[in-house]
Design an enzyme around this catalytic site. Structure first.
Site, PDB file in Angstrom:
ATOM      1  N   CYS A 211       0.828  -1.211   0.000  1.00 34.34           N
ATOM      2  CA  CYS A 211       0.000   0.000   0.000  1.00 34.34           C
ATOM      3  C   CYS A 211       0.862   1.261   0.000  1.00 34.34           C
ATOM      4  O   CYS A 211       1.323   1.708   1.053  1.00 34.34           O
ATOM      5  CB  CYS A 211      -0.927  -0.010   1.220  1.00 34.34           C
TER       6      CYS A 211
ATOM      7  N   CYS B  84      -0.482   4.110   2.096  1.00 36.32           N
ATOM      8  CA  CYS B  84      -0.278   3.984   3.548  1.00 36.32           C
ATOM      9  C   CYS B  84       1.181   4.254   3.926  1.00 36.32           C
ATOM     10  O   CYS B  84       1.453   4.877   4.943  1.00 36.32           O
ATOM     11  CB  CYS B  84      -0.612   2.570   4.034  1.00 36.32           C
ATOM     12  N   ASP B  85       2.112   3.742   3.133  1.00 39.54           N
ATOM     13  CA  ASP B  85       3.500   3.680   3.576  1.00 39.54           C
ATOM     14  C   ASP B  85       4.485   4.525   2.763  1.00 39.54           C
ATOM     15  O   ASP B  85       5.658   4.631   3.127  1.00 39.54           O
ATOM     16  CB  ASP B  85       3.979   2.218   3.554  1.00 39.54           C
TER      17      ASP B  85
END
Ligand code: NAP
Length: 310
Positions: free
Chosen positions: A136, A139-140
């Site tokens: 992701c 997300c990261d």
């Protein structure tokens, strides 16, 4: 003993399919319960800009779109439960859906559980998940400011992740196992035109290198058979998804060879009263808008099914 309430419909999943089903079911006064999962919102929560959902000429952020959909269904009285489904018993009426907190009984169920990210399934990849290996970018990606990262895959997701990662990373290298790319022309071109993105095609990732963090990704060039370690501090895996249907298959819901729930008639599954919508049934289109459309169809089918029996 207190009799458990029997709901008209329980909707499992809170992506575009589940929430659209909930919107239609709530407006039809079916008082739906939505088992939304511990991380509600589905795959769009891990997306940045959504440019292809009609009605948003400037695009909209995936999480914002899902927040809007949630508000809209709550306005019509749908009940959202932040619980995970752990088992189901569809052997008789009422249908039973068990969650990590309680159980629900219902005349109908709409399965809209979507699909989960696939992994390369290398031991080193699994060991380094959350330590530089991710599925992701939204997300990261932030953690890779000024770093070199690799994206695995050759579809639209890989192109999208790579483009997004160029906001943070110094370089992004897309490693794809075939010479041709599955991605749509527009997404591929966008990545090719991005000066920060490099391509390594016809190569297989054989190992993620590093003890407690990623220091590189070892690839094997398919034609020559030679191996090389590409230096990188991050690996983003974007190689497609698997439908979240196992629990329902175990309860007798028919699935195809790849595990997608099959339909016998529009959104009806093989089990009376059990309906399906969205990516868990759809290996072909997999779009937010098609999932939403299927959610609408499933709710209308539920409404008709209940009306015919009451
Ligand atoms: P996908 O189209 O199925 O592509 C998966 C990619 O991963 C393929 O290139 C595949 O290689 C590769 N792959 C699969 N298993 C692999 C493995 N074990 N090792 C190495 N590589 C592997 O999946 P997706 O990119 O997630 O896209 C899914 C759907 O969502 C598509 O319909 C796509 O158009 C849509 N989507 C749209 C957007 C957008 O429009 N904004 C964004 C993302 C996704 P092969 O090609 O060799 O099979």
């Amino acid at each position: 003993m207190m009799e458990l309430q029997v709901y008209s419909t329980v909707i499992i999943g809170s992506g575009p399919a589940g929430l659209t089903a909930a919107l239609y079911a709530a407006r039809a006064e079916l008082k739906p319960v939505v088992i939304a999962g511990q991380n509600p919102g589905g795959q769009l929560m891990q997306t940045t800009e959504v440019e292809n959902f009609p009605g948003f000429p400037e695009g909209i952020l995936g999480p914002e779109l899902m927040a809007n959909m949630t508000k809209q269904v709550e306005r019509f009285g749908a009940e959202l439960k932040q619980e995970n489904v752990v088992a189901a018993d569809f052997s008789k009426q009422p249908l039973v859906v068990k969650t990590d907190k309680t159980e629900y009984r219902a005349k109908t169920v709409i399965i809209a559980t979507g699909a989960d990210a696939n992994w390369l399934n290398l031991p080193s990849e699994q060991r380094l998940r959350g330590k530089g290996v991710s599925a992701c970018a939204t997300c990261d990606g932030f953690f890779f400011k000024g770093k070199d990262v690799i994206v695995a895959g050759g579809g639209d997701s890989a192109m999208e992740e790579a483009n997004f990662l160029t906001k943070f990373a110094k370089t992004v290298t897309i490693v794809h196992r075939r010479p041709e790319f599955r991605a749509s022309k527009i997404m591929l071109k966008r990545a090719q035109d991005n000066p920060k993105i490099k391509f390594v095609a016809d190569a297989t990732i054989v190992e993620v290198v590093g003890e407690n963090s990623v220091s590189g990704v070892k690839v094997k060039y398919n034609q020559s058979g030679t191996e090389e370690v590409l230096s990188a501090q991050g690996l983003f895996v974007a190689i497609g998804h698997t439908p979240a249907a196992k629990i329902f298959a175990a309860a007798g819901v028919a699935v195809d060879q790849k595990g997608y729930i099959t339909v016998s008639n529009h959104t009806h599954t093989n089990i009376d009263g059990v309906f399906v919508a969205g990516d868990v049934n759809d290996p072909r289109y997999r779009q937010a808008v098609t999932a939403a459309g299927m959610g609408c169809m499933a709710a209308l089918d539920v409404e008709k099914y209940l009306a015919e029996r009451e």
